[in-house]
Scaffold this motif. Structure first.
Motif, PDB file in Angstrom:
ATOM      1  N   ARG A  63       0.887  -0.985   0.002  1.00  0.00           N
ATOM      2  CA  ARG A  63       0.108   0.038   0.089  1.00  0.00           C
ATOM      3  C   ARG A  63       0.909   1.224  -0.131  1.00  0.00           C
ATOM      4  NH1 ARG A  63      -5.443  -0.985   0.854  1.00  0.00           N
ATOM      5  NH2 ARG A  63      -5.894  -3.371   1.784  1.00  0.00           N
ATOM      6  N   GLU A  64       0.030   2.288  -0.071  1.00  0.00           N
ATOM      7  CA  GLU A  64       0.757   3.761  -0.074  1.00  0.00           C
ATOM      8  C   GLU A  64       1.677   3.865   1.282  1.00  0.00           C
ATOM      9  OE1 GLU A  64      -2.938   4.511  -2.591  1.00  0.00           O
ATOM     10  OE2 GLU A  64      -2.415   3.457  -0.887  1.00  0.00           O
ATOM     11  N   GLY A  65       2.936   4.452   1.115  1.00  0.00           N
ATOM     12  CA  GLY A  65       3.830   4.742   1.987  1.00  0.00           C
ATOM     13  C   GLY A  65       4.614   3.448   2.639  1.00  0.00           C
ATOM     14  N   GLU A  66       4.227   2.380   2.090  1.00  0.00           N
ATOM     15  CA  GLU A  66       5.439   1.170   2.378  1.00  0.00           C
ATOM     16  C   GLU A  66       6.518   1.229   1.647  1.00  0.00           C
ATOM     17  OE1 GLU A  66       3.673  -2.604   2.370  1.00  0.00           O
ATOM     18  OE2 GLU A  66       1.583  -2.072   3.049  1.00  0.00           O
ATOM     19  N   ARG A  67       7.634   0.851   2.500  1.00  0.00           N
ATOM     20  CA  ARG A  67       8.985   0.919   1.951  1.00  0.00           C
ATOM     21  C   ARG A  67       9.132  -0.623   1.150  1.00  0.00           C
ATOM     22  NH1 ARG A  67      12.595   4.769   3.044  1.00  0.00           N
ATOM     23  NH2 ARG A  67      14.514   3.107   2.323  1.00  0.00           N
ATOM     24  N   VAL A  68       9.776  -0.656   0.072  1.00  0.00           N
ATOM     25  CA  VAL A  68       9.921  -1.920  -0.885  1.00  0.00           C
ATOM     26  C   VAL A  68      11.275  -2.001  -1.057  1.00  0.00           C
ATOM     27  CG1 VAL A  68       7.470  -1.847  -1.556  1.00  0.00           C
ATOM     28  CG2 VAL A  68       9.282  -0.833  -2.773  1.00  0.00           C
ATOM     29  N   HIS A  69      11.861  -3.302  -1.491  1.00  0.00           N
ATOM     30  CA  HIS A  69      13.047  -3.397  -1.654  1.00  0.00           C
ATOM     31  C   HIS A  69      13.290  -4.025  -2.974  1.00  0.00           C
ATOM     32  CE1 HIS A  69      14.165  -2.752   2.515  1.00  0.00           C
ATOM     33  NE2 HIS A  69      13.256  -3.604   2.841  1.00  0.00           N
ATOM     34  N   LYS A  70      14.521  -3.967  -3.601  1.00  0.00           N
ATOM     35  CA  LYS A  70      14.718  -4.423  -5.039  1.00  0.00           C
ATOM     36  C   LYS A  70      14.225  -5.991  -5.120  1.00  0.00           C
ATOM     37  CE  LYS A  70      17.898  -4.610  -8.834  1.00  0.00           C
ATOM     38  NZ  LYS A  70      19.258  -4.487  -9.329  1.00  0.00           N
ATOM     39  N   GLY A  71      13.252  -6.145  -6.025  1.00  0.00           N
ATOM     40  CA  GLY A  71      12.934  -7.657  -6.216  1.00  0.00           C
ATOM     41  C   GLY A  71      11.709  -8.138  -5.601  1.00  0.00           C
ATOM     42  N   GLN A  72      11.098  -7.305  -4.666  1.00  0.00           N
ATOM     43  CA  GLN A  72      10.184  -7.618  -3.753  1.00  0.00           C
ATOM     44  C   GLN A  72       8.903  -7.782  -4.669  1.00  0.00           C
ATOM     45  OE1 GLN A  72       9.673  -5.065  -0.530  1.00  0.00           O
ATOM     46  NE2 GLN A  72       7.266  -5.789  -0.117  1.00  0.00           N
ATOM     47  N   ILE A 217       6.278   3.329  -1.795  1.00  0.00           N
ATOM     48  CA  ILE A 217       5.051   3.289  -2.756  1.00  0.00           C
ATOM     49  C   ILE A 217       4.523   4.654  -2.569  1.00  0.00           C
ATOM     50  CG2 ILE A 217       2.986   2.440  -3.140  1.00  0.00           C
ATOM     51  CD1 ILE A 217       5.409   0.536  -4.081  1.00  0.00           C
ATOM     52  N   GLU A 218       4.528   5.445  -3.587  1.00  0.00           N
ATOM     53  CA  GLU A 218       3.776   7.014  -3.293  1.00  0.00           C
ATOM     54  C   GLU A 218       2.421   6.858  -3.717  1.00  0.00           C
ATOM     55  OE1 GLU A 218       6.244  10.162  -4.842  1.00  0.00           O
ATOM     56  OE2 GLU A 218       4.543  10.931  -5.775  1.00  0.00           O
ATOM     57  N   ALA A 219       2.102   5.942  -4.777  1.00  0.00           N
ATOM     58  CA  ALA A 219       0.491   5.814  -5.067  1.00  0.00           C
ATOM     59  C   ALA A 219       0.192   4.539  -5.365  1.00  0.00           C
ATOM     60  CB  ALA A 219       0.278   6.846  -6.193  1.00  0.00           C
ATOM     61  N   PRO A 233      -0.521   2.218 -15.345  1.00  0.00           N
ATOM     62  CA  PRO A 233       0.458   1.680 -14.094  1.00  0.00           C
ATOM     63  C   PRO A 233      -0.494   1.374 -12.978  1.00  0.00           C
ATOM     64  CG  PRO A 233       0.992   4.207 -14.943  1.00  0.00           C
ATOM     65  CD  PRO A 233      -0.289   3.722 -15.632  1.00  0.00           C
ATOM     66  N   VAL A 234       0.145   0.678 -12.129  1.00  0.00           N
ATOM     67  CA  VAL A 234      -0.396   0.027 -10.899  1.00  0.00           C
ATOM     68  C   VAL A 234       0.151   0.819  -9.754  1.00  0.00           C
ATOM     69  CG1 VAL A 234      -0.408  -2.158  -9.705  1.00  0.00           C
ATOM     70  CG2 VAL A 234      -0.330  -2.278 -12.167  1.00  0.00           C
ATOM     71  N   TYR A 235       1.359   1.064  -9.796  1.00  0.00           N
ATOM     72  CA  TYR A 235       1.959   1.832  -8.545  1.00  0.00           C
ATOM     73  C   TYR A 235       2.676   2.934  -9.062  1.00  0.00           C
ATOM     74  CZ  TYR A 235       0.945  -2.507  -5.572  1.00  0.00           C
ATOM     75  OH  TYR A 235       0.409  -3.402  -4.865  1.00  0.00           O
ATOM     76  N   THR A 236       3.066   3.996  -8.169  1.00  0.00           N
ATOM     77  CA  THR A 236       3.962   4.988  -8.375  1.00  0.00           C
ATOM     78  C   THR A 236       5.054   4.665  -7.243  1.00  0.00           C
ATOM     79  OG1 THR A 236       2.588   6.430  -9.373  1.00  0.00           O
ATOM     80  CG2 THR A 236       4.664   7.322  -8.592  1.00  0.00           C
ATOM     81  N   LEU A 237       6.506   4.571  -7.820  1.00  0.00           N
ATOM     82  CA  LEU A 237       7.361   4.083  -6.635  1.00  0.00           C
ATOM     83  C   LEU A 237       8.326   5.374  -6.765  1.00  0.00           C
ATOM     84  CD1 LEU A 237       8.937   2.228  -4.990  1.00  0.00           C
ATOM     85  CD2 LEU A 237      10.103   1.489  -6.845  1.00  0.00           C
ATOM     86  N   ALA A 238       8.524   5.833  -5.614  1.00  0.00           N
ATOM     87  CA  ALA A 238       9.796   6.863  -5.455  1.00  0.00           C
ATOM     88  C   ALA A 238      10.858   6.374  -5.056  1.00  0.00           C
ATOM     89  CB  ALA A 238       9.020   7.926  -4.360  1.00  0.00           C
ATOM     90  N   LEU A 239      11.970   6.413  -5.811  1.00  0.00           N
ATOM     91  CA  LEU A 239      13.203   5.945  -5.763  1.00  0.00           C
ATOM     92  C   LEU A 239      13.797   6.691  -4.309  1.00  0.00           C
ATOM     93  CD1 LEU A 239      14.361   5.274  -9.394  1.00  0.00           C
ATOM     94  CD2 LEU A 239      12.973   3.642  -7.725  1.00  0.00           C
ATOM     95  N   THR A 240      14.359   5.773  -3.379  1.00  0.00           N
ATOM     96  CA  THR A 240      15.225   6.488  -2.487  1.00  0.00           C
ATOM     97  C   THR A 240      16.802   6.590  -2.614  1.00  0.00           C
ATOM     98  OG1 THR A 240      15.030   4.409  -1.237  1.00  0.00           O
ATOM     99  CG2 THR A 240      13.283   5.699  -0.864  1.00  0.00           C
TER     100      THR A 240
END
Length: 345
Positions: A63-72, A217-219, A233-240
C-alpha cells in the motif's frame, strides 16, 4: 569665507578616506572564499510500475507509504490463461521435436527390409515376364499364336522392368533417409516452437510485478479486479537511492568544482543535521538562473546545473525540499570522480 571652503574639502577628504578604508578591508584583507555555497531543492525520481501483459489483477501486496526493496513482489495477475498458453506451446514444441527426431533417425530397419523384399518381388516378376515374352515370341515365329499376343507379352515385360526400377529407387531412398532440406525445415519449425514457448513463459513470469529498486510506494493506482495493461500503471514508486539536490554553480566558480567532490547538505527541516554528499553531475551547457532558485548572484547570470547526491539512510528528505549545499574547495583533483557509497544505516 574660508570656513565655507574648508568644510566641503574636509567632507570630500573624509569620503575618500572611508572609501579607501573600505577597499583595503574588502579586497586586501577580506577572508578568502574556501567553499562554494549553493542552494537547490531535493529531487527524487519516480517510476510508474505497470504489468507487461493485459490481464485482470489478482492480488495487490503493498500500500501507499510502504518501503519496498529491489526484487520484492508487489502485485500478481490472474495466471490461468497464461499457464494454459504455456502448456499449449510446450506440447507443440514437444511434437515438433519428435518430427525432427524421426527425420534425423531415417528409415527403420523394418522399412528397409520391406523395400528390399519389394525389389526382390519386382525382380522375380520382371524375369517371369521376360521368359513369357520369349516363349510367345517363339510361338509367333512358328505361327502358333497371333502377333498381338507377342506385343502384349512385350508390354507386360516392360512394365515389370519399370516396377523393378521403381522398387530399387524406393529402397535407395529408404537407405538414404530424409533430405537435408526437410531436416533443416523441421529444425527451423522446432526453433520457432521453442521461441513461442519462451515468450509464453516470459508472459507467465511477467504476471508478477516486482520492485525494480528500493523505494517507497507513493501511489496505489489500481486494485484487484482491475484490468491491467502496459499502458496503465499499477503503482508509483519513489526511488530512495539515489537522492540528489538539484543546484546551480555560477560560471566563474565552475572551474573549482568537479564530479566526485565531497559536499555537505543541510535543510531547514533538520537544521542541525549534516548530510554527507558528493557532486555527481555537472551540466555541460549553461542556462539562465531559474527564478525558483535563490542565489546571491544576479538572476540573469549564466549558471550550470549540477546534481549533488545525498546519503539519506533515514529517508528524511522529501521531493522539493529546499536545501543548502557547501562544497569545500580544498579537495584534491582526484577526490573521486565516481559516486561515493553511502554508509549503511
Amino acid at each position: 569665507m574660508k570656513r565655507k571652503i574648508i568644510l566641503p574639502v574636509v567632507i570630500v577628504v573624509a569620503v575618500v578616506a572611508a572609501l579607501a578604508v573600505f577597499w583595503w578591508v574588502r579586497y586586501d584583507h577580506a577572508e578568502p572564499v574556501t567553499q562554494l555555497v549553493a542552494y537547490g531543492n531535493v529531487d527524487i525520481r519516480q517510476v510508474e510500475l505497470a504489468f507487461n501483459a493485459a490481464e485482470r489483477i489478482d492480488d495487490m501486496q503493498v500500500r501507499e507509504g510502504e518501503r519496498v526493496h529491489k526484487g520484492q513482489p508487489l502485485a500478481t495477475l490472474d495466471t490461468r490463461s497464461l499457464s494454459q498458453n504455456v502448456d499449449q506451446r510446450a506440447a507443440q514444441a514437444a511434437a515438433q521435436e519428435q518430427v525432427l527426431a524421426r527425420l534425423m533417425a531415417g528409415s527403420r530397419p523394418q522399412e528397409i527390409r520391406k523395400a528390399r523384399a519389394e525389389v526382390e518381388a519386382a525382380r522375380v516378376a520382371a524375369d517371369n515376364a521376360e521368359r513369357t515374352y520369349a516363349r510367345i515370341k517363339a510361338l509367333v515365329a512358328r505361327q502358333f499364336v497371333a502377333e498381338q499376343q507377342a506385343s502384349d507379352a512385350r508390354a507386360a515385360a516392360d512394365g515389370a522392368q519399370a516396377q523393378l526400377k521403381a522398387a530399387r529407387e524406393t529402397l535407395q531412398l529408404a537407405m538414404l533417409g530424409a533430405r537435408k532440406e526437410d531436416i533443416a525445415a523441421a529444425r527451423a519449425t522446432l526453433e520457432a516452437a521453442r521461441a513461442a514457448l519462451a515468450i509464453a513463459r516470459k508472459q507467465l513470469a511477467d504476471a508478477v510485478l516486482y520492485a525494480p529498486a528500493d523505494g517507497v510506494i507513493e501511489a496505489r493506482i489500481l486494485e484487484p479486479g482491475d484490468m491491467a495493461s502496459p499502458q496503465h500503471p499499477v503503482y508509483t514508486l519513489a526511488l530512495t537511492d539515489p537522492v540528489w539536490v538539484r543546484a546551480y554553480v555560477p560560471g566563474p566558480q565552475l572551474g573549482k568544482i568537479h564530479p566526485g567532490m565531497r559536499a555537505v547538505v543541510t535543510t531547514d527541516s533538520y537544521p542541525d543535521k549534516r548530510y554527507q554528499a558528493w557532486v555527481g553531475y555537472i551540466s555541460p551547457t549553461a542556462e539562465f538562473t531559474p527564478k525558483a532558485v535563490e542565489t546571491t548572484e544576479v538572476r540573469t547570470s549564466l549558471v550550470y546545473q549540477m546534481r549533488i547526491f545525498v546519503c539519506d539512510p533515514r529517508n528524511e528528505l522529501r521531493q522539493g525540499m529546499p536545501a543548502t549545499i557547501a562544497i569545500p574547495f580544498d579537495q584534491p583533483a582526484d577526490s573521486g570522480a565516481a559516486a561515493q557509497p553511502c554508509p549503511q544505516s
